[in-house]
Design a protein around this motif. Structure first.
Motif, PDB file in Angstrom:
ATOM      1  N   ASN A  93       0.820  -1.209   0.000  1.00 29.50           N
ATOM      2  CA  ASN A  93       0.000   0.000   0.000  1.00 29.50           C
ATOM      3  C   ASN A  93       0.857   1.264   0.000  1.00 29.50           C
ATOM      4  N   LYS A  94       0.191   2.402   0.017  1.00 32.06           N
ATOM      5  CA  LYS A  94       0.879   3.697  -0.044  1.00 32.06           C
ATOM      6  C   LYS A  94       1.814   3.929   1.137  1.00 32.06           C
ATOM      7  N   ASN A  95       1.571   3.234   2.246  1.00 30.51           N
ATOM      8  CA  ASN A  95       2.408   3.383   3.433  1.00 30.51           C
ATOM      9  C   ASN A  95       3.577   2.407   3.450  1.00 30.51           C
ATOM     10  N   GLY A  96       3.714   1.632   2.380  1.00 26.84           N
ATOM     11  CA  GLY A  96       4.805   0.664   2.304  1.00 26.84           C
ATOM     12  C   GLY A  96       4.535  -0.637   3.035  1.00 26.84           C
TER      13      GLY A  96
END
Length: 97
Positions: free
Chosen positions: A68-71
């Motif tokens: 996801n966008k947060n890694g």
């Protein structure tokens, strides 16, 4: 299936890469290009160092991760599945809401 996923979601900001830590020497790279054409692989392939595969604990090929966008790893799948596209669609639809 990965080509389909790549084209379906690239306009939505999803990045799909094939990571390869095997074909890093010059002889293997020469053989890789004809293979990519033969298999009609349209998504980008990135040659990586084995330390990345070790970090993500890749034990077999293919291994699929959705990050996801947060890694953070949202989904992982070891091996090929006839239902992979449906599984990935389901996960990506939840993430992209």
């Amino acid at each position: 299936q990965l080509n389909s996923i790549y084209f379906k979601y690239k306009s939505k900001g999803v990045k799909l890469f094939g990571l390869n830590d095997i074909d890093t020497d010059s002889i293997s790279r020469e053989q890789l290009i004809p293979f990519l054409h033969k298999e009609d692989i349209k998504y980008p392939l990135v040659l990586i160092d084995k330390t990345i595969s070790e970090k993500y604990k890749v034990r077999a090929y293919p291994t699929l991760y959705i990050i996801n966008k947060n890694g953070e790893i949202e989904y992982s799948k070891l091996g090929f599945s006839e239902n992979m596209e449906k599984e990935v669609d389901s996960i990506l639809k939840k993430i992209l809401k």
